[in-house]
Write a protein that holds these residues in place. Structure first.
Motif, PDB file in Angstrom:
ATOM      1  N   PHE A 135       0.833  -1.208   0.000  1.00  0.00           N
ATOM      2  CA  PHE A 135       0.000   0.000   0.000  1.00  0.00           C
ATOM      3  C   PHE A 135       0.867   1.258   0.000  1.00  0.00           C
ATOM      4  O   PHE A 135       0.611   2.216  -0.733  1.00  0.00           O
ATOM      5  N   GLN A 241      -8.256  -6.059  -8.833  1.00  0.00           N
ATOM      6  CA  GLN A 241      -7.213  -5.114  -9.246  1.00  0.00           C
ATOM      7  C   GLN A 241      -7.249  -4.833 -10.742  1.00  0.00           C
ATOM      8  O   GLN A 241      -6.709  -3.826 -11.196  1.00  0.00           O
ATOM      9  N   GLY A 266      -8.826   0.167  -1.532  1.00  0.00           N
ATOM     10  CA  GLY A 266      -7.638  -0.400  -0.902  1.00  0.00           C
ATOM     11  C   GLY A 266      -7.489   0.012   0.543  1.00  0.00           C
ATOM     12  O   GLY A 266      -7.031  -0.774   1.385  1.00  0.00           O
TER      13      GLY A 266
END
Length: 410
Positions: A135, A241, A266
């Motif tokens: 991330f 994704q 996310g």
């Protein structure tokens, strides 16, 4: 010493992964070949899981991590200095194989040392460490790009992370000697179809001469049943994704809007990783796996009907949030289920097979979705991902109670 090496590896990998196709394109690759080169990372991970199981079983988790970090370091330096696209592809493949060995070594360590009472929370934290790196990594890559004005800066950042990781593992306290192995009930070495009620002892207790493929054959029942359900979870995770960015483009959103929606999804995913472990430890694995699969499967199915709706942008944002919740609730479930059903006599070999299955599901889903979208439509591709989610939910509902025990009372 348990989580920091994973965070270092994932920070470097997270910074590099989005830039692999960019670096390949800057070196003369076409868009198609750049995507193919980027997929070498996933292919390397797939190919590396089973050899990694063999290495962990014989060399131990700590030595395997050092070897994986060192080989990955060579691969990343090779990526930065590669004079041709062919060598760059090989270097990316090597990094993928090293990532498989590193992940399996840490998974095996957690499986042998963490008591079953809080295994899911510990493994959810492990998964959260990886998610944190993936991330934050792209943001670090963006900062490095603005500072150094070259994509290879992210590769050298990965080199620094790997060097720190190797030094930490070599000279830091050894958790293998400090953490006593968790005590578990004995479990059958053959797949009898009965519930597995224990975990993995130390390597010293493994049966000599039991190899990787023999372990796979002995445990073919759980791998072909619960393992395939786990692969379907990995598939819908990775499909998110690909589906969300392409769907955003298809309904006319600009890049910044798509990035915002995917980023919020996310963030929701990342925020829930520890809650998943709490649910699994307190109520059982099914209470995390089943809602996650139902949410993601139904999310894809609903999304498929919204492409031409007047409120399609609103639906897109809502479904992205739902997929983020589902993905967050499933954090650590693949690691935990693998640890739950791993056999006593050859844990590392089994985990290599388990991770190969789940990685294969994650690698196949984007290809399936893209293929269906190319010959038909994005909506039908989303339907296919939704069906995989529903089938996986049915698989978990059937096989988790059969193979995995309920957690002990807290």
């Amino acid at each position: 010493m348990v989580y920091l090496p994973t965070l270092l590896f994932s920070l470097g990998e997270g910074a590099v992964v989005p830039l692999i196709p960019v670096i390949a394109a800057s070196r003369g690759a076409t868009l198609a070949s750049a995507g193919l080169i980027a997929s070498a990372l996933v292919v390397g991970q797939l190919c590396g899981n089973i050899p990694a199981g063999w290495l962990v079983a014989r060399a131990g988790e700590r030595i395997t991590m050092v070897i994986a970090g060192s080989v990955s370091l060579i691969g990343v330096v090779g990526s930065a200095l590669a004079p041709s696209l062919a060598l760059f592809s090989v270097a990316v493949f090597v990094v993928g194989m090293s990532a498989a060995a590193f992940g399996l070594a840490r998974h095996a360590f957690m499986t042998t040392r963490v008591p079953v009472q809080f295994r899911a929370r510990a493994l959810s934290l492990l998964g959260g460490s990886f998610r944190a790196g993936m991330f934050v990594g792209p943001f670090l890559a963006a900062a490095l790009l603005s500072l150094f004005h070259t994509e290879t800066a992210a590769l050298w950042f990965f080199v620094v992370c790997l060097a720190a990781l190797i030094l930490l593992v070599l000279f830091g306290p050894d958790p293998e000697t400090q953490a006593a192995p968790a005590e578990h009930e004995s479990i059958p070495t053959e797949d009898t179809g009965e519930a597995v009620t224990g975990s993995i002892p130390l390597r010293q207790s493994q049966a000599p001469g039991t190899g990787v493929f023999r372990t796979m054959w002995r445990n073919r029942g759980v791998l072909s049943r619960l393992g395939l359900a786990a692969a379907s979870l990995s598939a819908v995770r990775s499909a998110r994704q690909v589906v969300l960015p392409l769907w955003g483009v298809s309904i006319g959103l600009d890049a910044s809007s798509i990035a915002l929606v995917v980023g919020v999804s996310g963030a929701i995913d990342f925020a829930l990783f520890y809650a998943s472990g709490q649910v699994m430890d307190r109520f059982g694995r099914l209470w995390a796996a089943l809602p996650a699969m139902v949410l993601m499967g139904s999310g894809f199915l609903v999304l498929s009907f919204t492409h031409d709706a007047d409120t399609k942008v609103l639906w897109f944002g809502m479904i992205a949030a739902v997929l983020g919740v589902g993905n967050g609730l499933s954090s650590g479930i693949l690691l935990t289920l693998g640890a739950d059903v791993a056999p006593q006599n050859e844990p590392a070999a089994f985990l290599g097979s388990w991770r190969t299955l789940t990685d294969a599901g994650g690698a196949a889903a984007p290809l399936v979705f893209s293929g269906i979208a190319a010959i038909s439509s994005l909506a039908l591709g989303a339907v296919a991902m939704g069906v995989i989610g529903v089938v996986g939910a049915i698989g978990f509902l059937r096989y988790i109670p059969r193979f995995v025990p309920r957690p002990p009372a807290q």
